[in-house]
Design a protein around this motif. Structure first.
Motif, PDB file in Angstrom:
ATOM      1  N   VAL A  81     -14.011 -10.597  -1.858  1.00  0.00           N
ATOM      2  CA  VAL A  81     -14.728 -11.702  -1.209  1.00  0.00           C
ATOM      3  C   VAL A  81     -15.859 -11.110  -0.361  1.00  0.00           C
ATOM      4  N   PRO A  82     -17.008 -10.854  -0.995  1.00  0.00           N
ATOM      5  CA  PRO A  82     -18.145 -10.366  -0.210  1.00  0.00           C
ATOM      6  C   PRO A  82     -18.493 -11.367   0.895  1.00  0.00           C
ATOM      7  N   GLY A  83     -18.668 -10.870   2.099  1.00  0.00           N
ATOM      8  CA  GLY A  83     -18.965 -11.743   3.232  1.00  0.00           C
ATOM      9  C   GLY A  83     -17.741 -12.104   4.048  1.00  0.00           C
ATOM     10  N   THR A  84     -16.555 -11.586   3.662  1.00  0.00           N
ATOM     11  CA  THR A  84     -15.348 -11.833   4.449  1.00  0.00           C
ATOM     12  C   THR A  84     -15.485 -11.206   5.833  1.00  0.00           C
ATOM     13  N   LYS A  85     -14.792 -11.780   6.804  1.00  0.00           N
ATOM     14  CA  LYS A  85     -14.789 -11.214   8.155  1.00  0.00           C
ATOM     15  C   LYS A  85     -13.808 -10.051   8.275  1.00  0.00           C
ATOM     16  N   MET A  86     -12.921  -9.932   7.307  1.00  0.00           N
ATOM     17  CA  MET A  86     -11.884  -8.897   7.394  1.00  0.00           C
ATOM     18  C   MET A  86     -12.507  -7.509   7.237  1.00  0.00           C
ATOM     19  N   VAL A  87     -12.237  -6.642   8.202  1.00  0.00           N
ATOM     20  CA  VAL A  87     -12.826  -5.306   8.188  1.00  0.00           C
ATOM     21  C   VAL A  87     -11.898  -4.255   7.578  1.00  0.00           C
ATOM     22  N   PHE A  88     -10.684  -4.609   7.253  1.00  0.00           N
ATOM     23  CA  PHE A  88      -9.709  -3.691   6.662  1.00  0.00           C
ATOM     24  C   PHE A  88     -10.240  -3.145   5.331  1.00  0.00           C
ATOM     25  N   PRO A  89     -10.209  -1.825   5.123  1.00  0.00           N
ATOM     26  CA  PRO A  89     -10.779  -1.240   3.904  1.00  0.00           C
ATOM     27  C   PRO A  89      -9.930  -1.421   2.644  1.00  0.00           C
ATOM     28  N   GLY A  90      -8.679  -1.795   2.809  1.00  0.00           N
ATOM     29  CA  GLY A  90      -7.814  -1.987   1.647  1.00  0.00           C
ATOM     30  C   GLY A  90      -6.732  -0.930   1.544  1.00  0.00           C
ATOM     31  N   ILE A  91      -5.777  -1.202   0.673  1.00  0.00           N
ATOM     32  CA  ILE A  91      -4.655  -0.291   0.413  1.00  0.00           C
ATOM     33  C   ILE A  91      -4.912   0.329  -0.948  1.00  0.00           C
ATOM     34  N   LYS A  92      -5.015   1.619  -1.007  1.00  0.00           N
ATOM     35  CA  LYS A  92      -5.349   2.298  -2.264  1.00  0.00           C
ATOM     36  C   LYS A  92      -4.124   2.648  -3.100  1.00  0.00           C
ATOM     37  N   ASP A  93      -2.954   2.653  -2.498  1.00  0.00           N
ATOM     38  CA  ASP A  93      -1.711   2.980  -3.205  1.00  0.00           C
ATOM     39  C   ASP A  93      -1.184   1.708  -3.887  1.00  0.00           C
ATOM     40  N   GLU A  94      -1.208   1.683  -5.211  1.00  0.00           N
ATOM     41  CA  GLU A  94      -0.825   0.488  -5.972  1.00  0.00           C
ATOM     42  C   GLU A  94       0.608   0.050  -5.690  1.00  0.00           C
ATOM     43  N   LYS A  95       1.507   1.000  -5.505  1.00  0.00           N
ATOM     44  CA  LYS A  95       2.892   0.635  -5.219  1.00  0.00           C
ATOM     45  C   LYS A  95       2.989  -0.079  -3.876  1.00  0.00           C
ATOM     46  N   LYS A  96       2.273   0.417  -2.872  1.00  0.00           N
ATOM     47  CA  LYS A  96       2.290  -0.243  -1.564  1.00  0.00           C
ATOM     48  C   LYS A  96       1.721  -1.662  -1.660  1.00  0.00           C
ATOM     49  N   VAL A  97       0.695  -1.835  -2.468  1.00  0.00           N
ATOM     50  CA  VAL A  97       0.123  -3.174  -2.667  1.00  0.00           C
ATOM     51  C   VAL A  97       1.189  -4.106  -3.231  1.00  0.00           C
ATOM     52  N   GLN A  98       1.893  -3.661  -4.258  1.00  0.00           N
ATOM     53  CA  GLN A  98       2.940  -4.483  -4.876  1.00  0.00           C
ATOM     54  C   GLN A  98       4.070  -4.753  -3.879  1.00  0.00           C
ATOM     55  N   ASP A  99       4.389  -3.761  -3.066  1.00  0.00           N
ATOM     56  CA  ASP A  99       5.441  -3.936  -2.059  1.00  0.00           C
ATOM     57  C   ASP A  99       5.025  -4.961  -0.998  1.00  0.00           C
ATOM     58  N   VAL A 100       3.774  -4.899  -0.550  1.00  0.00           N
ATOM     59  CA  VAL A 100       3.291  -5.865   0.440  1.00  0.00           C
ATOM     60  C   VAL A 100       3.313  -7.270  -0.147  1.00  0.00           C
ATOM     61  N   ILE A 101       2.919  -7.411  -1.400  1.00  0.00           N
ATOM     62  CA  ILE A 101       2.964  -8.727  -2.050  1.00  0.00           C
ATOM     63  C   ILE A 101       4.403  -9.241  -2.090  1.00  0.00           C
ATOM     64  N   ALA A 102       5.349  -8.375  -2.435  1.00  0.00           N
ATOM     65  CA  ALA A 102       6.763  -8.772  -2.458  1.00  0.00           C
ATOM     66  C   ALA A 102       7.204  -9.225  -1.067  1.00  0.00           C
ATOM     67  N   TYR A 103       6.760  -8.530  -0.034  1.00  0.00           N
ATOM     68  CA  TYR A 103       7.093  -8.900   1.342  1.00  0.00           C
ATOM     69  C   TYR A 103       6.468 -10.249   1.701  1.00  0.00           C
ATOM     70  N   LEU A 104       5.203 -10.445   1.361  1.00  0.00           N
ATOM     71  CA  LEU A 104       4.537 -11.721   1.645  1.00  0.00           C
ATOM     72  C   LEU A 104       5.244 -12.887   0.969  1.00  0.00           C
ATOM     73  N   LYS A 105       5.786 -12.650  -0.205  1.00  0.00           N
ATOM     74  CA  LYS A 105       6.533 -13.703  -0.914  1.00  0.00           C
ATOM     75  C   LYS A 105       7.757 -14.151  -0.117  1.00  0.00           C
ATOM     76  N   THR A 106       8.357 -13.226   0.635  1.00  0.00           N
ATOM     77  CA  THR A 106       9.537 -13.601   1.419  1.00  0.00           C
ATOM     78  C   THR A 106       9.153 -14.486   2.604  1.00  0.00           C
ATOM     79  N   LYS A 107       7.879 -14.536   2.934  1.00  0.00           N
ATOM     80  CA  LYS A 107       7.391 -15.311   4.076  1.00  0.00           C
ATOM     81  C   LYS A 107       6.686 -16.584   3.631  1.00  0.00           C
ATOM     82  N   SER A 108       6.744 -16.875   2.358  1.00  0.00           N
ATOM     83  CA  SER A 108       6.039 -18.058   1.839  1.00  0.00           C
ATOM     84  C   SER A 108       6.973 -19.171   1.458  1.00  0.00           C
TER      85      SER A 108
END
Length: 119
Positions: free
Chosen positions: A92-119
């Motif tokens: 999303v070019p123009g986002t206010k979020m300054v976080f550079p991102g997570i480069k480790d694909e496994k961590k990305v999948q793990d965070v998504i799994a965690y977010l699912k528990t909060k949805s």
């Protein structure tokens, strides 16, 4: 022929298991996100409670999303979350979020799994 099919099926197993993500590991990987996000209220960033399946730039009552986020048309499914968590400014070019991102694909999948528990 049967060995070829079995070999192909076995080759796919790690991909399937990897795509699932580990919510407990995701909770740990989410730790840096807590500087701006919670599941209770808006902070520097919007609350992430219920983010999986939500439309980008909506919800999080009272949060002032960027115009780019509001106009993105994104629904936060796994594919979009993966792209976002990997490189928010590219997704999303123009986002206010300054976080550079997570480069480790496994961590990305793990965070998504965690977010699912909060949805």
């Amino acid at each position: 022929m049967r060995h070829l099919i079995l070999g192909a099926a076995l080759a796919l197993l790690p991909l399937t298991a990897h795509a699932e993500g580990d919510a407990a590991a995701g909770e740990k990987a989410f730790a840096p996100c807590k500087a701006c996000h919670s599941f209770e209220k808006n902070g520097v960033g919007p609350t992430l409670k219920g983010v999986v399946g939500a439309k980008a730039g909506e919800g999080a009552d009272g949060y002032n999303f960027s115009d780019a986020m509001k106009k993105s048309g994104i629904t936060w499914d796994e594919a979009n979350l993966k792209e976002w968590l990997t490189d928010p400014k590219k997704k999303v070019p123009g986002t206010k979020m300054v976080f550079p991102g997570i480069k480790d694909e496994k961590k990305v999948q793990d965070v998504i799994a965690y977010l699912k528990t909060k949805s």
